[in-house]
Design a protein around this motif. Structure first.
Motif, PDB file in Angstrom:
ATOM      1  N   GLU A 151       0.865  -1.249   0.077  1.00 47.51           N
ATOM      2  CA  GLU A 151      -0.093  -0.034   0.041  1.00 47.51           C
ATOM      3  C   GLU A 151       0.891   1.280   0.161  1.00 47.51           C
ATOM      4  OE1 GLU A 151      -2.531  -0.124   3.149  1.00 47.51           O
ATOM      5  OE2 GLU A 151      -3.327  -2.106   2.372  1.00 47.51           O
ATOM      6  N   TYR A 192      -6.006  -5.886  -2.842  1.00 49.79           N
ATOM      7  CA  TYR A 192      -6.133  -4.765  -2.013  1.00 49.79           C
ATOM      8  C   TYR A 192      -7.455  -4.251  -2.109  1.00 49.79           C
ATOM      9  CZ  TYR A 192      -6.149   0.150  -1.147  1.00 49.79           C
ATOM     10  OH  TYR A 192      -6.426   1.613  -0.778  1.00 49.79           O
ATOM     11  N   LYS A 218     -10.587  -4.043   1.187  1.00 52.17           N
ATOM     12  CA  LYS A 218     -11.233  -2.952   1.475  1.00 52.17           C
ATOM     13  C   LYS A 218     -12.791  -3.095   1.423  1.00 52.17           C
ATOM     14  CE  LYS A 218      -7.394  -1.216   2.594  1.00 52.17           C
ATOM     15  NZ  LYS A 218      -7.089  -1.133   4.076  1.00 52.17           N
ATOM     16  N   LEU A 266     -18.840  -2.142   2.350  1.00 49.61           N
ATOM     17  CA  LEU A 266     -18.900  -1.663   3.529  1.00 49.61           C
ATOM     18  C   LEU A 266     -19.718  -0.246   3.375  1.00 49.61           C
ATOM     19  CD1 LEU A 266     -16.582  -3.246   4.259  1.00 49.61           C
ATOM     20  CD2 LEU A 266     -15.867  -1.579   5.684  1.00 49.61           C
ATOM     21  N   GLU A 308     -23.427   2.177   5.048  1.00 50.13           N
ATOM     22  CA  GLU A 308     -24.219   2.437   6.329  1.00 50.13           C
ATOM     23  C   GLU A 308     -24.025   1.938   7.552  1.00 50.13           C
ATOM     24  OE1 GLU A 308     -27.962   1.480   4.527  1.00 50.13           O
ATOM     25  OE2 GLU A 308     -27.807   2.884   3.082  1.00 50.13           O
ATOM     26  N   GLY A 309     -22.542   1.945   7.604  1.00 49.69           N
ATOM     27  CA  GLY A 309     -21.866   1.266   8.810  1.00 49.69           C
ATOM     28  C   GLY A 309     -21.881  -0.303   8.984  1.00 49.69           C
ATOM     29  N   GLN A 310     -22.045  -1.141   7.806  1.00 45.41           N
ATOM     30  CA  GLN A 310     -22.154  -2.308   8.202  1.00 45.41           C
ATOM     31  C   GLN A 310     -21.510  -3.068   6.968  1.00 45.41           C
ATOM     32  OE1 GLN A 310     -26.307  -3.774   7.989  1.00 45.41           O
ATOM     33  NE2 GLN A 310     -26.948  -2.628   9.954  1.00 45.41           N
ATOM     34  N   ARG A 311     -21.137  -4.282   7.208  1.00 43.94           N
ATOM     35  CA  ARG A 311     -20.607  -5.023   6.100  1.00 43.94           C
ATOM     36  C   ARG A 311     -21.480  -5.791   5.277  1.00 43.94           C
ATOM     37  NH1 ARG A 311     -15.041  -6.549   5.106  1.00 43.94           N
ATOM     38  NH2 ARG A 311     -14.474  -6.062   7.169  1.00 43.94           N
ATOM     39  N   LYS A 371     -11.955  -1.328  13.542  1.00 52.41           N
ATOM     40  CA  LYS A 371     -13.003  -1.467  12.498  1.00 52.41           C
ATOM     41  C   LYS A 371     -13.462  -2.786  12.320  1.00 52.41           C
ATOM     42  CE  LYS A 371     -12.126  -1.546   8.158  1.00 52.41           C
ATOM     43  NZ  LYS A 371     -11.755  -1.593   6.516  1.00 52.41           N
ATOM     44  N   ASN A 372     -12.618  -3.868  12.183  1.00 57.48           N
ATOM     45  CA  ASN A 372     -13.058  -5.200  12.111  1.00 57.48           C
ATOM     46  C   ASN A 372     -13.821  -5.798  13.147  1.00 57.48           C
ATOM     47  OD1 ASN A 372     -11.860  -5.416   9.465  1.00 57.48           O
ATOM     48  ND2 ASN A 372      -9.883  -6.197  10.215  1.00 57.48           N
ATOM     49  N   TYR A 411     -17.398  -4.148  12.327  1.00 54.06           N
ATOM     50  CA  TYR A 411     -18.019  -4.740  11.106  1.00 54.06           C
ATOM     51  C   TYR A 411     -18.107  -6.087  10.968  1.00 54.06           C
ATOM     52  CZ  TYR A 411     -18.187  -0.049   8.872  1.00 54.06           C
ATOM     53  OH  TYR A 411     -18.590   1.385   8.791  1.00 54.06           O
ATOM     54  N   GLY A 412     -17.333  -6.623  11.836  1.00 58.17           N
ATOM     55  CA  GLY A 412     -17.144  -8.289  11.471  1.00 58.17           C
ATOM     56  C   GLY A 412     -16.135  -8.375  10.366  1.00 58.17           C
ATOM     57  N   SER A 413     -15.837  -9.729  10.022  1.00 58.69           N
ATOM     58  CA  SER A 413     -15.107  -9.838   8.862  1.00 58.69           C
ATOM     59  C   SER A 413     -15.752 -10.848   7.983  1.00 58.69           C
ATOM     60  CB  SER A 413     -13.960 -10.556   9.326  1.00 58.69           C
ATOM     61  OG  SER A 413     -14.098 -11.819   9.792  1.00 58.69           O
ATOM     62  N   GLU A 438      -4.610   4.851   4.800  1.00 62.68           N
ATOM     63  CA  GLU A 438      -5.830   3.952   5.087  1.00 62.68           C
ATOM     64  C   GLU A 438      -6.333   3.997   6.544  1.00 62.68           C
ATOM     65  OE1 GLU A 438      -6.958   1.873   2.687  1.00 62.68           O
ATOM     66  OE2 GLU A 438      -5.361   2.340   1.538  1.00 62.68           O
ATOM     67  N   LYS A 484      -7.022   6.634   7.799  1.00 58.18           N
ATOM     68  CA  LYS A 484      -8.155   7.838   7.840  1.00 58.18           C
ATOM     69  C   LYS A 484      -9.459   7.398   7.359  1.00 58.18           C
ATOM     70  CE  LYS A 484      -5.306  11.765   6.666  1.00 58.18           C
ATOM     71  NZ  LYS A 484      -3.977  11.662   5.760  1.00 58.18           N
ATOM     72  N   LYS A 485      -9.644   6.356   6.423  1.00 58.57           N
ATOM     73  CA  LYS A 485     -10.496   5.904   5.666  1.00 58.57           C
ATOM     74  C   LYS A 485     -11.364   4.857   6.709  1.00 58.57           C
ATOM     75  CE  LYS A 485      -9.233   3.780   2.044  1.00 58.57           C
ATOM     76  NZ  LYS A 485      -8.905   3.089   0.820  1.00 58.57           N
ATOM     77  N   GLN A 544     -14.937   4.950   8.703  1.00 58.23           N
ATOM     78  CA  GLN A 544     -15.863   3.829   8.772  1.00 58.23           C
ATOM     79  C   GLN A 544     -16.310   3.300  10.030  1.00 58.23           C
ATOM     80  OE1 GLN A 544     -13.606   1.108   5.938  1.00 58.23           O
ATOM     81  NE2 GLN A 544     -15.255   1.566   4.449  1.00 58.23           N
ATOM     82  N   SER A 583     -18.994   6.016  11.380  1.00 60.56           N
ATOM     83  CA  SER A 583     -20.128   5.686  10.430  1.00 60.56           C
ATOM     84  C   SER A 583     -21.004   4.569  11.262  1.00 60.56           C
ATOM     85  CB  SER A 583     -20.091   5.827   8.958  1.00 60.56           C
ATOM     86  OG  SER A 583     -20.162   4.571   8.590  1.00 60.56           O
ATOM     87  N   ASN A 584     -20.144   3.678  11.625  1.00 65.33           N
ATOM     88  CA  ASN A 584     -20.659   2.684  12.441  1.00 65.33           C
ATOM     89  C   ASN A 584     -21.341   3.057  13.681  1.00 65.33           C
ATOM     90  OD1 ASN A 584     -20.381   0.436  14.512  1.00 65.33           O
ATOM     91  ND2 ASN A 584     -20.338  -1.007  12.949  1.00 65.33           N
TER      92      ASN A 584
END
Lengths: 365, 340
Positions: free
Chosen positions: A2, A136, A140, A172, A174-177, B51-52, B55-57, B93, B95-96, B100, B103-104
């Protein structure tokens, strides 16, 4: 790998001003004809660049999609994903300043010289880089949805980048995956041939990142055979064939033995089409990518370990790609492409003048 | 509990690590590049882990209880403020991931309560930092995303609308960088349209400041995209029945009519078309004020002639053609107001 953007100040800054860029020949079009890609020179550094100039007032331009593509480009940062230097609006044109990918796209290579496909070693190198880009994106939570030869760009040094993020979709939201996606991209007609059966099927089961792996499989056939599978049939038949699990193949002496007997002797062996044998590793790679059930397709990460890629020379990969592409040569200077005819510019000017001078409806306030 | 064993960290540990690494990163100056790179790595790794967890994986669903604890830790350590304040120092990365995570968390609900919304309401500084983010290329798009996440909640949208910072958006939507200007416009549009009653009250109460002092500048902007988007949004705002009072005021001002009539003749087809959708409101108004009526009367013949040739190639757009025919008829039938 990255890119650590933001850690260091960039050495070159790209001004948001058209006077910094000297436009030369048109090397491509985009946005259904509303945009042109120019070979350009960045005046402060004298470096060559590509400038995408999109006429925003044209009817076929959907601002929503343009914004999405630019945003995706801006928020994805990886050596194998095409990056843009900057974007700005001048008059009613959007200017997108990009690094020059001097070999053009891998589909340009097919058109320029390799009408029966690229050498296997070149394909291995190209797809390896594409898969790194996909790995990559997938990490994401982004599905590319439009992997195809024309979205794979190659620089003069043999650096490979994935472009075409217009259709990219983030899982990803609305706050969800979300684990599956049902969204069917709009204006997708040109990419249907490369799409997976589950994306095309629009069933309740939806699709996920594995849809990109299927497209890699089709792209592999496209690069190997010099043509896209299913291109010769109506769209509905293509859909049916894919749904029924028909898997396209690489064409060579083994998969198409009848080619051997086709026209022997007369013009010598060189005139025979598809006189070659792809490795078993390559064939297996295509087969697993095109597994009808997405669960049976490997992830981008695990495909990077596939035996097909053992043939890549790690250190000199980029150089050997360039030599494998011989006799195609990259754009090396503004003179190497015929210059844009001055007439087009003149037309622009007169068109502008006309719209200014026709003042038949001056209002009376 | 397998989740907490081995290499998995608890929410408490994660947030503590993040706070330490972030505070350290913030304390370093520009010359300490090596230390900063290491600290920045630590921050980003922890952000990714958080984040993980939220959001789960792909193979692990998010766990409600763990996430509740995580949210609690984030609130009690003032992590949202800390993250927004130090956003420019976090890597690309990272920052992103911040955006997220934000927003969660913002969507967390306990019954009817939204704990993160309440948390931010009590810390309006977070909103101010996010809005100022548009000034900095490096964080503009991340801040924009977080701002729009805030806009979804009426309480936060109200704070954003009624703060002086709102008027900065009029500058940000016009910046030269296309992606940042577009992003700022999305935020601007969300703020003015998402919560209908809130927006209508705001526009009514601040009519002069919004339309006369600021919005007008966008409509005459040199930037094609700004002008076109502002015009389109104006049409949407005026035609929304919630904004009736605002609409009435707007279409009573002859200067606004003149502007739209000139834009009908813009060299851009799209701008002509958007201007038509504002112009039609002036004509359709059954109670036209005298100055408006006079302008229309003075230009009666020209308007009829102009409109009958206007965008005739849009034959497939039925609504547009109906509206155009209606306008032509209305203008033909215009009569001077009788003196009472």
């Amino acid at each position: 790998m990255e890119r650590k953007a933001g850690m260091h100040r960039p050495l070159v800054t790209y001004d948001l001003n058209p006077s910094q860029y000297e436009l030369h020949a048109v090397i491509g079009t985009c946005c259904n004809g509303a945009g042109t890609v120019h070979l350009a020179r960045h005046l402060p550094t004298q470096k060559l660049l590509a400038v995408k100039k999109i006429h925003l007032d044209a009817q076929m331009v959907d601002m929503k999609y343009l914004e999405h593509e630019v945003l995706m480009n801006r928020t994805m940062s990886h050596v194998n994903i095409v990056s843009c230097h900057c974007t700005f609006v001048h008059d009613n044109h959007l200017w997108i300043i990009l690094p020059l990918m001097a070999f053009g796209s891998s589909s340009d290579l097919l058109a320029a010289h390799f009408s029966e496909g690229l050498p296997e070693a070149a394909i291995a190198f190209i797809l390896y880089e594409v898969l790194k880009g996909l790995e990559y994106l997938h990490s994401k939570g982004v599905i590319h949805r439009s992997v195809r030869a024309s979205h794979i760009l190659i620089s003069a040094e043999g650096h490979v980048c994935l472009s075409g993020l217009r259709f990219a979709y983030s899982m990803l939201q609305e706050g969800q995956r979300s684990k599956i996606v049902h969204d069917f991209p709009e204006n997708f007609v040109n990419s249907l041939l490369w799409s997976s059966p589950e994306l095309l099927g629009q069933s309740f089961a939806g699709y996920n990142t594995k849809t990109d792996i299927y497209s890699v499989g089709i792209t592999a056939c496209e690069l190997g055979n010099g043509g896209v599978p299913f291109a010769d049939m109506p769209v509905t038949q293509m859909l049916l064939e894919k749904m029924e699990g028909c898997t396209p193949q690489l064409i060579d002496m083994q998969t198409m033995p009848e080619l051997q007997q086709a026209t022997p002797g007369a013009h010598g062996e060189e005139s025979l089409p598809f006189q070659r044998t792809f490795s078993q590793h390559f064939k297996n790679f295509v087969e697993v990518c095109l597994s009808p059930d997405p669960k049976n397709r490997p992830t981008a990460s695990s495909l990077l370990q596939h035996s097909f890629f053992k043939q890549i020379r790690r250190k000199s990969g980029m150089e050997s790609l360039v030599s494998l592409l011989h006799p195609v040569t990259p754009i090396s200077d503004v003179g190497s492409v015929p210059t844009q005819d001055a007439e087009a510019d003149l037309n622009d000017i007169t068109a502008n003048l006309q719209s200014v001078s026709v003042e038949t409806h001056l209002w009376d306030f | 509990m397998p989740l907490f064993g081995g290499k998995h960290k608890t929410p408490q540990e994660l947030v503590r690590n993040l706070k330490e690494a972030l505070t350290y990163l913030a304390s370093l100056n520009d010359r300490e590049e090596k230390k900063a790179a290491k600290a920045s790595d630590d921050v980003s790794k922890t952000l990714l882990a958080i984040k993980n967890m939220l959001y789960g994986s792909v193979d692990q669903d998010p766990q409600t209880e763990v996430n509740t604890q995580l949210a609690q830790e984030m609130y009690s350590s003032e992590m949202l403020l800390l993250l927004t304040e130090n956003l420019p120092k976090i890597d690309f990365e990272g920052k992103k991931d911040v955006s997220q995570i934000f927003s969660n968390l913002l969507r967390r609900k306990i019954g009817t309560r939204m704990p993160t919304v309440d948390h931010i309401c009590q810390r309006p500084r977070i909103l101010k930092i996010l809005m100022d983010g548009y000034k900095n290329q490096e964080v503009a798009l991340n801040c924009g995303q977080m701002l729009r996440e805030c806009c979804r909640h009426e309480d936060l949208a109200r704070r954003l609308l009624y703060s002086e910072d709102f008027y900065k958006l009029f500058k940000y939507v016009e910046v030269s960088t296309f992606d940042i200007a577009s992003d700022a416009f999305s935020t601007f549009k969300d703020l003015l349209t998402r919560h209908k009653i809130l927006c209508a009250e705001f526009l009514e109460a601040n009519y002069d400041k919004v339309f006369i002092d600021h919005y007008h500048e966008l409509l005459i902007s040199d930037n094609y995209v700004t002008q076109r988007q502002a015009l389109k949004l104006l049409g949407e705002l005026l035609l929304d029945r919630h904004n009736f009072t605002t609409m009435t005021r707007y279409i009573s001002n002859p200067d606004n009519l003149k502007l739209m009539m000139n834009m009908l003749r813009s060299k851009s087809r799209n701008i002509q078309f958007e201007a038509f959708h504002v112009f039609k409101v002036f004509v359709a108004n059954p109670n036209k004020p005298k100055p408006i009526l006079e302008i229309l009367l003075r230009n009666k013949e020209r308007l009829v002639d102009f409109l009958s040739k206007f965008h005739n190639d849009r034959s497939e757009d039925e609504q547009f053609n109906d509206e155009k025919a209606y306008l032509i008829k209305q203008i033909k039938e215009l009569k001077p107001q009788e003196e009472h």
